[in-house]
Design a protein around this motif. Structure first.
Motif, PDB file in Angstrom:
ATOM      1  N   UNK A  99      42.627  10.546  -8.288  1.00  0.00           N
ATOM      2  CA  UNK A  99      42.995  11.859  -7.761  1.00  0.00           C
ATOM      3  C   UNK A  99      42.222  12.930  -8.508  1.00  0.00           C
ATOM      4  N   UNK A 100      41.400  13.661  -7.763  1.00  0.00           N
ATOM      5  CA  UNK A 100      40.543  14.682  -8.347  1.00  0.00           C
ATOM      6  C   UNK A 100      40.904  16.051  -7.786  1.00  0.00           C
ATOM      7  N   UNK A 101      40.666  17.094  -8.556  1.00  0.00           N
ATOM      8  CA  UNK A 101      40.944  18.442  -8.063  1.00  0.00           C
ATOM      9  C   UNK A 101      40.168  18.743  -6.791  1.00  0.00           C
ATOM     10  N   UNK A 102      40.847  19.392  -5.879  1.00  0.00           N
ATOM     11  CA  UNK A 102      40.272  19.925  -4.650  1.00  0.00           C
ATOM     12  C   UNK A 102      39.999  18.856  -3.587  1.00  0.00           C
ATOM     13  N   UNK A 103      39.496  17.691  -3.966  1.00  0.00           N
ATOM     14  CA  UNK A 103      39.180  16.669  -2.954  1.00  0.00           C
ATOM     15  C   UNK A 103      40.285  15.630  -2.853  1.00  0.00           C
ATOM     16  N   UNK A 104      41.287  15.715  -3.714  1.00  0.00           N
ATOM     17  CA  UNK A 104      42.455  14.830  -3.697  1.00  0.00           C
ATOM     18  C   UNK A 104      42.046  13.383  -3.992  1.00  0.00           C
ATOM     19  N   UNK A 105      42.614  12.405  -3.264  1.00  0.00           N
ATOM     20  CA  UNK A 105      42.387  10.995  -3.580  1.00  0.00           C
ATOM     21  C   UNK A 105      41.041  10.519  -3.029  1.00  0.00           C
ATOM     22  N   UNK A 106      40.310   9.811  -3.900  1.00  0.00           N
ATOM     23  CA  UNK A 106      39.005   9.255  -3.526  1.00  0.00           C
ATOM     24  C   UNK A 106      38.959   7.815  -4.013  1.00  0.00           C
ATOM     25  N   UNK A 107      38.573   6.896  -3.150  1.00  0.00           N
ATOM     26  CA  UNK A 107      38.457   5.491  -3.548  1.00  0.00           C
ATOM     27  C   UNK A 107      37.099   5.278  -4.215  1.00  0.00           C
ATOM     28  N   UNK A 108      37.119   4.827  -5.475  1.00  0.00           N
ATOM     29  CA  UNK A 108      35.880   4.695  -6.238  1.00  0.00           C
ATOM     30  C   UNK A 108      35.641   3.279  -6.765  1.00  0.00           C
ATOM     31  N   UNK A 109      36.640   2.399  -6.722  1.00  0.00           N
ATOM     32  CA  UNK A 109      36.419   1.046  -7.219  1.00  0.00           C
ATOM     33  C   UNK A 109      35.379   0.332  -6.358  1.00  0.00           C
ATOM     34  N   UNK A 110      34.588  -0.492  -7.013  1.00  0.00           N
ATOM     35  CA  UNK A 110      33.515  -1.183  -6.311  1.00  0.00           C
ATOM     36  C   UNK A 110      32.229  -0.393  -6.260  1.00  0.00           C
ATOM     37  N   UNK A 111      32.253   0.856  -6.724  1.00  0.00           N
ATOM     38  CA  UNK A 111      31.056   1.684  -6.739  1.00  0.00           C
ATOM     39  C   UNK A 111      30.447   1.697  -8.131  1.00  0.00           C
ATOM     40  N   UNK A 112      29.129   1.819  -8.196  1.00  0.00           N
ATOM     41  CA  UNK A 112      28.489   2.109  -9.474  1.00  0.00           C
ATOM     42  C   UNK A 112      28.706   3.590  -9.787  1.00  0.00           C
ATOM     43  N   UNK A 113      28.411   3.976 -11.005  1.00  0.00           N
ATOM     44  CA  UNK A 113      28.587   5.384 -11.368  1.00  0.00           C
ATOM     45  C   UNK A 113      27.654   6.275 -10.562  1.00  0.00           C
ATOM     46  N   UNK A 114      26.451   5.790 -10.290  1.00  0.00           N
ATOM     47  CA  UNK A 114      25.517   6.583  -9.498  1.00  0.00           C
ATOM     48  C   UNK A 114      26.018   6.751  -8.066  1.00  0.00           C
ATOM     49  N   UNK A 115      26.597   5.693  -7.499  1.00  0.00           N
ATOM     50  CA  UNK A 115      27.152   5.790  -6.150  1.00  0.00           C
ATOM     51  C   UNK A 115      28.347   6.745  -6.125  1.00  0.00           C
ATOM     52  N   UNK A 116      29.169   6.712  -7.188  1.00  0.00           N
ATOM     53  CA  UNK A 116      30.301   7.642  -7.270  1.00  0.00           C
ATOM     54  C   UNK A 116      29.807   9.079  -7.359  1.00  0.00           C
TER      55      UNK A 116
END
Length: 265
Positions: A99-116
């Motif tokens: 859960x991030x400010x302004x954009x709310x919930x974002x699915x990030x597992x399975x991503x590299x840091x660059x993809x995130x």
């Protein structure tokens, strides 16, 4: 601890090494340090401290690294004398979302840091002009046991190797403050120890050949066990030294008393 002969599960080790060589993949329970900038890298100026990623007074948003990982859940607040830093660290939940400010919930597992980074830049483009986003995992660590004592070493980057971790732990013997000496020819890297079939690699650092044959790549949550060098004589002497000292003291007192009595006769 961790007794066994030689390396175990070499096939799984080879597969694990293939994973290490890739970029780190975000997992549940990771803490992400998320920084958002505008205009392709300009700091967000927020004199009132109202924007989630703004730096009050134009300062650099960040988190004091010396405080370690905060309480679980939500973002982390450093508090106290370090409250000038922004709250930029967020927990990846068990379902893979953060859960991030302004954009709310974002699915990030399975991503590299660059993809995130790319995904978040797209999402924050709704609120900022030409956003620039950087993410970093800040709670990856390895555990060092054995002769250096129990230590938790934070992984400052994805490319840390065994030698770097041992150096941060104070060396094979753990530094001058340690009473035990480690065996450089029996260093175990234990991986997937929560699995019923863990990976164990025995590393010999006493020879160049042993160094060449070993894989020194370290993954988050690895256990590095440096077997203590058993010095039986010194350990036994250290254990019985108080008893011997007490016996000698008592004997000396008895002899002194007998001599005084004889002199008084």
């Amino acid at each position: 601890m961790f007794r066994g002969e030689g390396s175990i599960n070499l096939d799984k080790l080879k597969q694990s090494l293939a994973n290490v060589e890739r970029n780190y993949i975000i997992q549940p329970n990771d803490y992400l340090d998320v920084r958002v900038y505008t205009n392709k890298g300009e700091r967000i100026f927020d004199p009132n401290g109202e924007l989630p990623f703004g730096a009050p007074g134009g300062g650099v948003g960040g988190v004091n690294r010396s405080t370690g990982v905060g309480q679980r859940g939500g973002n982390r607040n450093t508090g106290g004398q370090n409250n000038q830093y922004g709250n930029t660290q967020f927990l990846v939940q068990y379902d893979g979302q953060v859960k991030l400010p302004m954009v709310d919930y974002v699915k990030v597992t399975g991503l590299t840091l660059l993809q995130a980074d790319s995904l978040l830049q797209t999402l924050y483009a709704t609120y900022y002009v030409d956003p620039f986003v950087t993410t970093q995992v800040v709670n990856n660590r390895v555990f060092v046991l054995g002769s250096p004592g129990g230590q938790v070493i934070q992984m400052t980057n994805d490319n840390m190797n065994l030698l770097e971790v041992i150096a941060l732990a104070g060396g094979v013997g753990g530094g001058s403050g340690q009473t035990q000496y480690g065996r450089a020819n029996k260093i175990k890297i234990i991986r997937d120890y929560m699995d019923h079939d863990p990976i164990v690699q025995v590393v010999d650092l006493t020879t160049i050949e042993g160094l060449k044959q070993a894989s020194l790549h370290i993954e988050p949550n690895d256990v590095i066990y440096i077997e203590p060098n058993q010095r039986l004589f010194f350990e036994v002497f250290r254990d019985i030294a108080p008893i011997v000292s007490t016996i000698l003291g008592t004997t000396s007192a008895i002899i002194t008393t007998v001599l005084l009595i004889n002199n008084l006769k």
